[in-house]
Enzyme design. Structure first.
Site, PDB file in Angstrom:
ATOM      1  N   CYS A 192       0.775  -1.212   0.093  1.00 55.81           N
ATOM      2  CA  CYS A 192       0.022  -0.085  -0.034  1.00 55.81           C
ATOM      3  C   CYS A 192       0.985   1.411  -0.252  1.00 55.81           C
ATOM      4  O   CYS A 192       0.885   2.022  -0.958  1.00 55.81           O
ATOM      5  CB  CYS A 192      -1.084  -0.024   1.116  1.00 55.81           C
ATOM      6  SG  CYS A 192      -0.227  -0.470   2.877  1.00 55.81           S
TER       7      CYS A 192
HETATM    8  N1  LIG Z   1      -4.405  -3.881   5.328  1.00 59.28           N
HETATM    9  C1  LIG Z   1      -3.920  -3.112   4.232  1.00 59.28           C
HETATM   10  O1  LIG Z   1      -4.028  -1.857   3.868  1.00 59.28           O
HETATM   11  C2  LIG Z   1      -3.017  -3.940   3.035  1.00 59.28           C
HETATM   12  C3  LIG Z   1      -2.713  -3.245   1.966  1.00 59.28           C
HETATM   13  C4  LIG Z   1      -1.919  -3.851   0.936  1.00 59.28           C
HETATM   14  C5  LIG Z   1      -1.465  -5.150   1.378  1.00 59.28           C
HETATM   15  N2  LIG Z   1      -1.889  -5.903   2.331  1.00 59.28           N
HETATM   16  C6  LIG Z   1      -1.506  -7.434   2.534  1.00 59.28           C
HETATM   17  O2  LIG Z   1      -2.409  -8.142   2.597  1.00 59.28           O
HETATM   18  C7  LIG Z   1      -2.532  -9.229   3.481  1.00 59.28           C
HETATM   19  C8  LIG Z   1      -3.546  -9.229   4.293  1.00 59.28           C
HETATM   20  O3  LIG Z   1      -3.803  -7.984   4.984  1.00 59.28           O
HETATM   21  P1  LIG Z   1      -5.118  -7.489   5.877  1.00 59.28           P
HETATM   22  O4  LIG Z   1      -4.601  -6.235   6.473  1.00 59.28           O
HETATM   23  O5  LIG Z   1      -6.310  -7.804   5.084  1.00 59.28           O
HETATM   24  O6  LIG Z   1      -5.034  -8.718   7.129  1.00 59.28           O
HETATM   25  P2  LIG Z   1      -5.993  -9.118   8.396  1.00 59.28           P
HETATM   26  O7  LIG Z   1      -7.044  -8.057   8.408  1.00 59.28           O
HETATM   27  O8  LIG Z   1      -5.151  -9.166   9.602  1.00 59.28           O
HETATM   28  O9  LIG Z   1      -6.670 -10.420   7.709  1.00 59.28           O
HETATM   29  C9  LIG Z   1      -5.675 -11.647   7.587  1.00 59.28           C
HETATM   30  C10 LIG Z   1      -6.514 -12.589   6.853  1.00 59.28           C
HETATM   31  O10 LIG Z   1      -5.469 -13.723   6.535  1.00 59.28           O
HETATM   32  C11 LIG Z   1      -6.156 -14.916   7.020  1.00 59.28           C
HETATM   33  N3  LIG Z   1      -5.144 -15.820   7.568  1.00 59.28           N
HETATM   34  C12 LIG Z   1      -4.379 -15.756   8.578  1.00 59.28           C
HETATM   35  N4  LIG Z   1      -3.538 -16.755   8.936  1.00 59.28           N
HETATM   36  C13 LIG Z   1      -3.834 -17.590   7.858  1.00 59.28           C
HETATM   37  C14 LIG Z   1      -3.161 -18.921   7.519  1.00 59.28           C
HETATM   38  N5  LIG Z   1      -2.458 -19.655   8.267  1.00 59.28           N
HETATM   39  N6  LIG Z   1      -3.683 -19.550   6.360  1.00 59.28           N
HETATM   40  C15 LIG Z   1      -4.769 -18.815   5.810  1.00 59.28           C
HETATM   41  N7  LIG Z   1      -5.297 -17.658   5.927  1.00 59.28           N
HETATM   42  C16 LIG Z   1      -4.689 -17.001   7.000  1.00 59.28           C
HETATM   43  C17 LIG Z   1      -7.068 -14.601   8.196  1.00 59.28           C
HETATM   44  O11 LIG Z   1      -8.091 -15.547   8.181  1.00 59.28           O
HETATM   45  P3  LIG Z   1      -8.615 -16.298   9.575  1.00 59.28           P
HETATM   46  O12 LIG Z   1     -10.386 -15.525   9.544  1.00 59.28           O
HETATM   47  O13 LIG Z   1      -8.794 -17.505   9.653  1.00 59.28           O
HETATM   48  O14 LIG Z   1      -8.189 -15.563  10.660  1.00 59.28           O
HETATM   49  C18 LIG Z   1      -7.559 -13.138   7.683  1.00 59.28           C
HETATM   50  O15 LIG Z   1      -8.730 -13.524   6.516  1.00 59.28           O
HETATM   51  C19 LIG Z   1      -1.258  -8.996   4.227  1.00 59.28           C
HETATM   52  O16 LIG Z   1      -0.199  -9.616   3.875  1.00 59.28           O
HETATM   53  C20 LIG Z   1      -0.856  -7.496   3.990  1.00 59.28           C
HETATM   54  O17 LIG Z   1       0.398  -7.188   4.212  1.00 59.28           O
HETATM   55  C21 LIG Z   1      -2.546  -5.261   3.404  1.00 59.28           C
END
Ligand SMILES: NC(=O)c1ccc[n+]([C@@H]2O[C@H](COP(=O)([O-])OP(=O)(O)OC[C@H]3O[C@@H](n4cnc5c(N)ncnc54)[C@H](OP(=O)(O)O)[C@@H]3O)[C@@H](O)[C@H]2O)c1
Length: 333
Positions: free
Chosen positions: A148
């Protein structure tokens, strides 16, 4: 209609993916994975979602993936690094929203991400996909969706380098500010409202993992080595990133030349727009748009360059859908 499978569908980026895919003319969410929310209707969290779609455990979704699927990984980097090879081996194409495949050098990866890459031999298969500057070919099988902060920083700085407006070899200082959804849904004391509300703080000084990603992408765009110093800040708002970059000017840079450089770089893009006033996160919230802007400060001979995005849309889900659409490019009518 192309099947899309979303891993990590219960997280902030995953939910945004499901929301933006609902009603897409050519893409349909076939499976949405979450262990935490398994069994629950996705429409309870995303009103736009198909009422028949329920969250399924990660293992069940992995078993359900078939040849020809496009899989979006909205999962932590270590999970993505583990899942991507298994999905590729099943014949799926993968768009990874994490940082697992953005850094091609495994040593640099370990230094900034803090763990050894479990499948360094697969990193070379990944195409880094920033559609307006570094589009992926339809033949790509694994796409690394940009970070991001990295998206906003690269879109703010690249036109300056392409137009030769930055002093050769001079480091560029980047100041990034993000809302709290950037940290994901999992809780921590530092992210509770009482800590974040009415407060502003920098974090992860000198070691934010988007730093080498920004440098590498800018090198790919400009063909020259680039050094960037990046500082992240946490802002008490839910969505949005504003990046302010400070680049020493090469020679006589005017505001008119700056505007021309941005208009040239993003000609033909409906997503990235040069705004005549400084960008604001409020104007791009919930959209896949990026506002960019730059001015010369002649007193310090420095270009001030800005970009505003929604971290969950252009910074994650919206850009991932652009990359999915690029994979379908050849099949488009
Ligand atoms: N937030 C942002 O602004 C943003 C922007 C760009 C990129 N990203 C990237 O996108 C990814 C997700 O970020 P987020 O902020 O959306 O995270 P988040 O809100 O913390 O959600 C994480 C997700 O990953 C799943 N997860 C966790 N451990 C897992 C496992 N062992 N196997 C399969 N699924 C698993 C969780 O599922 P459960 O429901 O089972 O816990 C949940 O659905 C990260 O790599 C982050 O760096 C985020």
């Amino acid at each position: 209609v192309q099947r899309v499978v979303v891993f990590g569908a219960s997280g902030y980026s995953g939910l945004e993916l499901v929301r933006r895919l609902a009603g897409h003319p050519r893409l349909r969410v076939a499976h949405a994975s979450s262990n935490r929310e398994a069994g629950r209707a996705v429409s309870e969290l995303v009103v736009e979602a198909d009422g028949s779609l329920s969250f399924e455990p990660h293992d069940a979704v992995l078993d359900a993936v078939v040849d020809g699927d496009i899989v979006c990984l909205a999962t932590p980097a270590d999970t993505s690094a583990d899942l991507a090879p298994k999905l590729l081996d099943r014949g799926a194409r993968v768009v990874d929203l994490s940082g697992a495949f953005r850094i091609p050098d495994p040593e640099v990866f370990a230094e900034w991400y803090g763990f050894e890459h479990p499948c360094p031999e697969r990193i070379a298969e990944a195409a880094y996909g920033l559609p307006e500057l570094l589009p992926v070919p339809p033949s790509a099988r694994l796409v690394a969706n940009p970070g991001c902060y990295a998206t906003a920083s690269i879109l703010a700085i690249a036109p300056l380098l392409s137009a030769g407006l930055v002093r050769d070899g001079a480091p560029i200082v980047v100041d990034g500010k993000s809302g709290t959804t950037g940290a994901g849904k999992k809780g921590s004391e530092a992210l509770i409202f009482s800590e974040v509300g009415e407060n502003l703080r920098p974090y992860r000084l000198t070691r934010h993992q988007h730093t080498p990603e920004i440098e590498r992408a800018l090198e790919m765009v400009s063909g020259r080595p680039v050094t960037v110093g990046f500082t992240a800040h946490l802002v008490p708002m839910r969505r949005g990133i504003l990046v302010s970059a400070y680049a020493p000017a090469a020679g006589d840079v005017t505001d008119a030349r700056l505007e021309e450089a941005y208009r040239e770089a993003y000609r033909g893009s409906s997503n990235v727009r040069f705004s005549t006033t400084p960008p604001e996160t409020g104007r791009v919230q919930w959209t896949n748009h990026t506002e960019v802007h730059a001015r010369i400060d002649p007193r310090i001979d420095t270009i001030l360059a800005f970009a505003a995005i929604d971290n969950l849309v252009k910074g994650a889900a919206g850009q991932a859908i652009q990359n999915v659409e690029a994979l379908l490019g050849a099949e488009r009518a």
